[in-house]
Design a protein around this motif. Structure first.
Motif, PDB file in Angstrom:
ATOM      1  N   THR A  16       0.886  -1.213  -0.253  1.00 57.58           N
ATOM      2  CA  THR A  16      -0.031   0.127  -0.090  1.00 57.58           C
ATOM      3  C   THR A  16       0.836   1.164   0.096  1.00 57.58           C
ATOM      4  O   THR A  16       1.767   1.455   0.718  1.00 57.58           O
ATOM      5  N   GLY A  17       0.586   2.200  -1.077  1.00 52.62           N
ATOM      6  CA  GLY A  17       1.370   3.356  -1.007  1.00 52.62           C
ATOM      7  C   GLY A  17       1.092   4.244   0.149  1.00 52.62           C
ATOM      8  O   GLY A  17       1.908   5.018   0.596  1.00 52.62           O
ATOM      9  N   ALA A  18      -0.123   3.937   0.848  1.00 55.61           N
ATOM     10  CA  ALA A  18      -0.376   5.065   1.952  1.00 55.61           C
ATOM     11  C   ALA A  18       0.441   4.639   2.947  1.00 55.61           C
ATOM     12  O   ALA A  18       0.707   5.524   3.652  1.00 55.61           O
ATOM     13  N   ALA A  19       1.051   3.642   3.177  1.00 52.78           N
ATOM     14  CA  ALA A  19       1.859   3.322   4.558  1.00 52.78           C
ATOM     15  C   ALA A  19       3.040   4.421   4.230  1.00 52.78           C
ATOM     16  O   ALA A  19       3.605   4.685   5.111  1.00 52.78           O
ATOM     17  N   SER A  20       3.577   4.254   2.992  1.00 54.33           N
ATOM     18  CA  SER A  20       4.835   5.194   2.827  1.00 54.33           C
ATOM     19  C   SER A  20       4.600   6.322   3.013  1.00 54.33           C
ATOM     20  O   SER A  20       5.639   7.411   3.379  1.00 54.33           O
ATOM     21  N   LEU A  21       3.259   7.099   2.965  1.00 54.67           N
ATOM     22  CA  LEU A  21       2.811   8.343   3.216  1.00 54.67           C
ATOM     23  C   LEU A  21       2.782   8.758   4.817  1.00 54.67           C
ATOM     24  O   LEU A  21       2.945  10.059   4.841  1.00 54.67           O
ATOM     25  N   LEU A  22       2.462   7.923   5.491  1.00 52.69           N
ATOM     26  CA  LEU A  22       1.857   8.218   6.691  1.00 52.69           C
ATOM     27  C   LEU A  22       2.901   8.824   7.542  1.00 52.69           C
ATOM     28  O   LEU A  22       2.541  10.085   7.987  1.00 52.69           O
ATOM     29  N   GLN A  23       4.239   8.477   7.404  1.00 51.24           N
ATOM     30  CA  GLN A  23       4.993   9.348   8.538  1.00 51.24           C
ATOM     31  C   GLN A  23       5.422  10.551   7.777  1.00 51.24           C
ATOM     32  O   GLN A  23       5.721  11.752   8.707  1.00 51.24           O
ATOM     33  N   VAL A  24       5.304  10.775   6.591  1.00 51.92           N
ATOM     34  CA  VAL A  24       6.017  11.925   5.923  1.00 51.92           C
ATOM     35  C   VAL A  24       4.666  13.007   6.067  1.00 51.92           C
ATOM     36  O   VAL A  24       5.006  14.004   6.262  1.00 51.92           O
ATOM     37  N   ALA A  25       3.620  12.314   5.635  1.00 50.17           N
ATOM     38  CA  ALA A  25       2.517  13.217   5.931  1.00 50.17           C
ATOM     39  C   ALA A  25       2.066  14.123   7.545  1.00 50.17           C
ATOM     40  O   ALA A  25       2.012  14.913   7.575  1.00 50.17           O
TER      41      ALA A  25
END
Length: 300
Positions: A16-25
């Motif tokens: 899931t691409g969302a997992a890579s975004l979580l910390q950055v977001a």
């Protein structure tokens, strides 16, 4: 403070691409930046989302692999919209060419504070794709077939899928006769592939074109000639470091416009997504896309 729209490929990296975004977001929002997230159900949908966000003056974050980066970046080329990348795919080769860090805090720092720097893009024209714009590279030959195999395998992930795809492609490949026209000059070539590289990397970190730069207004054209299969496997291994370009079986040209033709149907690909058959015409679009990265670290 910057306002971001993240366009997420939910299947990037087979997870899931969302997992890579979580910390950055979280780091972006803690710094006071605005962030909205949109999930795409196809590359065309992602491109539409990106164009609409750009028209509202937002920075577009492409969250995914090279297909997402190339597709979204290509859609924004020439519009003035600023692109940021959150690598979340298998290869992430264009992010590697930009020297983007893996650490979420370091990446968030670039997205928040780096000045947009212009990068070149590649305009791709063929009968199937009248006009497509991509970022990293266009490759015609055994590597296009290998990428197709890698994308369809279900048993292997990451680099292993690329190596398995390459092995399967090479064992069945017959050298093709190419006609390669670079800035009006015709070159005859019989071999495995022709790669037009804006980025030094392709195929999960392979350094196909060590001299390529994303901001020099030129494409590095790498031609790998016919050779015994055992030697070709040696060449594939040398792609890890780029020393293959020293071999007599490898030729590197440079130019702004390129046409690739072949005597038989030969597949080509671009940024891991576009799939078609030669002939194809390519043109570099110098400095056509502003991207958030630090040019002094590109390629590190």
């Amino acid at each position: 403070m910057r306002q971001f729209t993240a366009v997420v490929n939910p299947t990037a990296g087979d997870s899931t691409g969302a997992a890579s975004l979580l910390q950055v977001a979280r780091l972006l929002r803690e710094a006071g930046a605005g962030l909205e997230t949109e999930y795409s159900h196809s590359l065309a949908h992602a491109q539409d989302i990106a164009r609409q966000a750009g028209a509202r003056g937002r920075v577009v974050l492409a969250v995914g692999g090279d297909g997402m980066a190339g597709g979204v970046g290509g859609a924004l080329s020439g519009t003035g919209t600023v692109l940021g990348l959150v690598p979340a795919g298998r290869g992430n080769d264009f992010a590697r060419a930009l020297g983007l860090p893996r650490d979420p805090a370091a990446l968030a720092g670039i997205l928040l504070h780096a000045e947009p720097a212009p990068v070149d893009t590649i305009e791709v024209e063929s009968a199937v794709h009248p006009r497509t714009v991509v970022l990293g590279s266009v490759y015609a030959g055994v590597d296009a077939l290998a990428n197709r195999h890698a994308n369809t395998t279900r048993l292997l992930r990451g680099a292993a899928s690329y190596y398995a795809g390459g092995l399967r492609a090479v064992t069945t490949w017959r050298p093709a006769d190419y006609r390669v026209t670079v800035d009006g000059e015709v070159h005859r070539h019989r071999g495995y592939t022709v790669v037009a590289a804006n980025s030094p990397y392709y195929g999960f970190g392979r350094l196909i074109a060590p001299g390529a730069r994303v901001d020099d207004g030129l494409l590095d054209v790498v031609l790998i000639r016919e050779a015994p299969r055992l030697l070709f496997f040696t060449l594939m291994n040398e792609l890890k470091t780029g020393v293959h370009v020293r071999r007599p079986e490898v030729r590197v040209l440079r130019g702004r416009e390129l046409r690739i033709e072949a005597s038989r149907p030969v597949p080509y690909g671009a940024d891991g997504e576009v799939e078609a058959t030669l002939p194809v015409t390519l043109r570099v679009r110098p400095g056509d896309l502003p991207v958030l990265y630090r040019p002094d670290t590109a390629g590190d």
